[in-house]
Design a protein around this motif. Structure first.
Motif, mmCIF file in Angstrom:
data_model
loop_
_atom_site.group_PDB
_atom_site.id
_atom_site.type_symbol
_atom_site.label_atom_id
_atom_site.label_comp_id
_atom_site.label_asym_id
_atom_site.label_seq_id
_atom_site.Cartn_x
_atom_site.Cartn_y
_atom_site.Cartn_z
ATOM 1 N N LYS A 179 -31.917 12.412 0.842
ATOM 2 C CA LYS A 179 -33.312 12.823 0.459
ATOM 3 C C LYS A 179 -33.294 14.287 -0.114
ATOM 4 C CE LYS A 179 -36.200 9.631 0.475
ATOM 5 N NZ LYS A 179 -36.485 9.009 -0.746
ATOM 6 N N LEU A 180 -32.069 15.161 -0.019
ATOM 7 C CA LEU A 180 -32.009 16.326 -0.180
ATOM 8 C C LEU A 180 -30.415 16.670 -0.970
ATOM 9 C CD1 LEU A 180 -32.884 17.911 3.111
ATOM 10 C CD2 LEU A 180 -34.309 17.844 1.042
ATOM 11 N N PRO A 181 -30.406 16.347 -2.092
ATOM 12 C CA PRO A 181 -29.241 16.410 -2.818
ATOM 13 C C PRO A 181 -28.598 17.678 -2.728
ATOM 14 C CG PRO A 181 -30.985 15.899 -4.642
ATOM 15 C CD PRO A 181 -31.619 15.867 -2.992
ATOM 16 N N ARG A 182 -29.195 18.721 -3.044
ATOM 17 C CA ARG A 182 -28.604 20.046 -2.797
ATOM 18 C C ARG A 182 -27.818 20.302 -1.580
ATOM 19 N NH1 ARG A 182 -32.157 24.339 -5.214
ATOM 20 N NH2 ARG A 182 -30.109 25.359 -5.709
ATOM 21 N N ALA A 183 -28.507 19.577 -0.651
ATOM 22 C CA ALA A 183 -27.799 19.960 0.570
ATOM 23 C C ALA A 183 -26.765 18.878 1.140
ATOM 24 C CB ALA A 183 -28.700 20.135 1.902
ATOM 25 N N ARG A 184 -26.695 17.723 0.109
ATOM 26 C CA ARG A 184 -25.862 16.762 0.464
ATOM 27 C C ARG A 184 -24.380 17.222 0.991
ATOM 28 N NH1 ARG A 184 -26.825 13.402 -3.955
ATOM 29 N NH2 ARG A 184 -28.667 12.829 -2.540
ATOM 30 N N PRO A 185 -23.590 17.900 0.181
ATOM 31 C CA PRO A 185 -22.393 18.001 0.871
ATOM 32 C C PRO A 185 -22.289 18.696 2.350
ATOM 33 C CG PRO A 185 -22.526 18.976 -1.342
ATOM 34 C CD PRO A 185 -23.766 18.750 -0.841
ATOM 35 N N LEU A 186 -23.079 19.680 2.478
ATOM 36 C CA LEU A 186 -23.181 20.151 4.029
ATOM 37 C C LEU A 186 -23.753 19.266 5.007
ATOM 38 C CD1 LEU A 186 -23.129 22.704 6.024
ATOM 39 C CD2 LEU A 186 -25.736 22.937 5.364
ATOM 40 N N LEU A 187 -24.634 18.443 4.430
ATOM 41 C CA LEU A 187 -25.205 17.320 5.580
ATOM 42 C C LEU A 187 -24.158 16.301 5.712
ATOM 43 C CD1 LEU A 187 -28.753 17.266 3.988
ATOM 44 C CD2 LEU A 187 -28.287 17.964 6.233
ATOM 45 N N LEU A 188 -23.414 15.902 4.935
ATOM 46 C CA LEU A 188 -22.328 14.993 4.996
ATOM 47 C C LEU A 188 -21.170 15.499 5.882
ATOM 48 C CD1 LEU A 188 -22.155 13.382 1.506
ATOM 49 C CD2 LEU A 188 -22.910 12.172 3.578
ATOM 50 N N ALA A 189 -21.033 16.890 5.811
ATOM 51 C CA ALA A 189 -20.005 17.436 6.588
ATOM 52 C C ALA A 189 -20.536 17.736 8.111
ATOM 53 C CB ALA A 189 -19.588 18.932 5.918
ATOM 54 N N LEU A 190 -21.782 17.770 8.019
ATOM 55 C CA LEU A 190 -22.190 17.816 9.562
ATOM 56 C C LEU A 190 -22.153 16.603 10.209
ATOM 57 C CD1 LEU A 190 -25.279 20.455 8.943
ATOM 58 C CD2 LEU A 190 -23.229 20.500 10.262
ATOM 59 N N LEU A 191 -22.386 15.215 9.230
ATOM 60 C CA LEU A 191 -22.501 14.098 9.850
ATOM 61 C C LEU A 191 -20.706 13.875 10.348
ATOM 62 C CD1 LEU A 191 -24.138 11.750 7.086
ATOM 63 C CD2 LEU A 191 -24.269 11.530 9.667
ATOM 64 N N ALA A 192 -19.886 14.214 9.585
ATOM 65 C CA ALA A 192 -18.345 14.271 9.963
ATOM 66 C C ALA A 192 -18.402 14.857 11.489
ATOM 67 C CB ALA A 192 -17.625 14.736 9.146
ATOM 68 N N LEU A 193 -19.190 15.902 11.683
ATOM 69 C CA LEU A 193 -19.002 16.815 12.785
ATOM 70 C C LEU A 193 -19.561 15.878 13.860
ATOM 71 C CD1 LEU A 193 -18.206 19.250 14.444
ATOM 72 C CD2 LEU A 193 -20.550 20.146 13.737
ATOM 73 N N ALA A 194 -20.754 15.358 13.729
ATOM 74 C CA ALA A 194 -21.364 14.595 14.557
ATOM 75 C C ALA A 194 -20.597 13.311 15.072
ATOM 76 C CB ALA A 194 -22.689 14.027 14.142
ATOM 77 N N LEU A 200 -14.679 12.571 3.604
ATOM 78 C CA LEU A 200 -14.517 11.803 2.203
ATOM 79 C C LEU A 200 -15.605 12.117 1.376
ATOM 80 C CD1 LEU A 200 -11.903 9.148 2.818
ATOM 81 C CD2 LEU A 200 -11.456 11.429 1.914
ATOM 82 N N SER A 201 -16.965 11.500 1.917
ATOM 83 C CA SER A 201 -18.081 11.650 1.226
ATOM 84 C C SER A 201 -18.634 13.073 0.802
ATOM 85 C CB SER A 201 -19.086 10.727 1.848
ATOM 86 O OG SER A 201 -18.934 9.500 2.072
ATOM 87 N N ALA A 202 -18.331 13.810 1.822
ATOM 88 C CA ALA A 202 -18.729 15.542 1.329
ATOM 89 C C ALA A 202 -18.009 15.671 0.382
ATOM 90 C CB ALA A 202 -18.741 15.991 2.923
ATOM 91 N N ARG A 203 -16.853 15.568 0.319
ATOM 92 C CA ARG A 203 -15.685 15.978 -0.747
ATOM 93 C C ARG A 203 -16.200 15.535 -1.910
ATOM 94 N NH1 ARG A 203 -9.741 14.155 -1.278
ATOM 95 N NH2 ARG A 203 -9.340 15.448 -3.272
ATOM 96 N N LYS A 204 -16.604 14.225 -2.148
ATOM 97 C CA LYS A 204 -17.170 13.621 -3.466
ATOM 98 C C LYS A 204 -18.383 14.281 -3.750
ATOM 99 C CE LYS A 204 -15.323 9.111 -3.258
ATOM 100 N NZ LYS A 204 -15.504 7.528 -3.547
ATOM 101 N N ALA A 205 -19.332 14.638 -2.722
ATOM 102 C CA ALA A 205 -20.560 15.135 -3.273
ATOM 103 C C ALA A 205 -20.426 16.617 -3.769
ATOM 104 C CB ALA A 205 -21.522 15.289 -1.931
ATOM 105 N N MET A 206 -19.270 17.273 -3.569
ATOM 106 C CA MET A 206 -19.086 18.772 -3.965
ATOM 107 C C MET A 206 -18.651 18.586 -5.477
ATOM 108 S SD MET A 206 -17.353 20.862 -0.847
ATOM 109 C CE MET A 206 -16.297 19.749 -0.360
ATOM 110 N N THR A 207 -18.178 17.427 -5.709
ATOM 111 C CA THR A 207 -17.657 17.288 -7.447
ATOM 112 C C THR A 207 -18.732 16.789 -8.140
ATOM 113 O OG1 THR A 207 -16.897 15.197 -7.131
ATOM 114 C CG2 THR A 207 -15.238 16.644 -6.619
ATOM 115 N N PRO A 208 -18.867 17.804 -9.340
ATOM 116 C CA PRO A 208 -19.957 17.115 -10.018
ATOM 117 C C PRO A 208 -19.880 16.058 -10.898
ATOM 118 C CG PRO A 208 -18.617 19.374 -10.941
ATOM 119 C CD PRO A 208 -17.941 18.613 -9.692
#
Length: 160
Positions: free
Chosen positions: A59-74, A152-160
């Motif tokens: 739901k928060l596309p601008r925060a998606r890379p950070l949130l996916l990285a936090l998912l990896a941490l969880a 990997l998803s966080a990395r993809k989310a960082m690419t435009p």
């Protein structure tokens, strides 16, 4: 475009996989009578956090890379707890006091209090094993895989 779509749906997909994992733990507990020990319960909390993070990433596309990285941490957190738990079950190292380990009671009253406070389920005994791995061992592998997918998803989310 495909990388963008996969990043968009990574959050809800990982949230769904987390919910399924938690559901399997509850089925094992309530459906098959496999009572969890303290370390088993600790392994569940990061999955609950992952559900929330995954939905937020959707739901928060601008925060998606950070949130996916936090998912990896969880996921890495629950994998770490599961690794510790597996080591306790395999007798590689001692468990925690709250896992039913030996006590240091010096009086009868202290021993009584210790026995009454002891957990019913021990962390150093696997309740179930499949192909030589306990549930903690399988959780370690599964959570590690999910952590890699989230990264990997966080990395993809960082690419435009």
């Amino acid at each position: 475009m495909q990388a963008h779509l996969s990043a968009v749906f990574a959050g809800p997909a990982l949230a769904l996989l987390s919910a399924i994992t938690l559901g399997a733990a509850f089925v094992a507990q309530y459906g098959f009578g496999l009572a969890p020990c303290q370390l088993c319960l600790w392994q569940r909390w990061p999955y609950a956090v992952a559900i929330l993070l995954g939905l937020l990433a959707w739901k928060l596309p601008r925060a998606r890379p950070l949130l996916l990285a936090l998912l990896a941490l969880a996921f890495a957190t629950t994998a770490g707890i599961a690794l510790f738990h597996t080591g306790v079950e395999m007798k590689w190292w001692a468990g925690l006091e709250s896992c039913g380990g030996g006590g240091t009671a010096t009086t009868l009253e202290a021993l009584r209090a210790q026995v009454l406070a002891a957990p019913i389920v021990r962390c150093d005994e696997a309740a179930f094993s499949f192909l030589g791995l306990s549930m903690a061992g399988w959780n370690m592998l599964w959570a590690s895989l999910l952590a890699v997918l989230a990264l990997l998803s966080a990395r993809k989310a960082m690419t435009p």
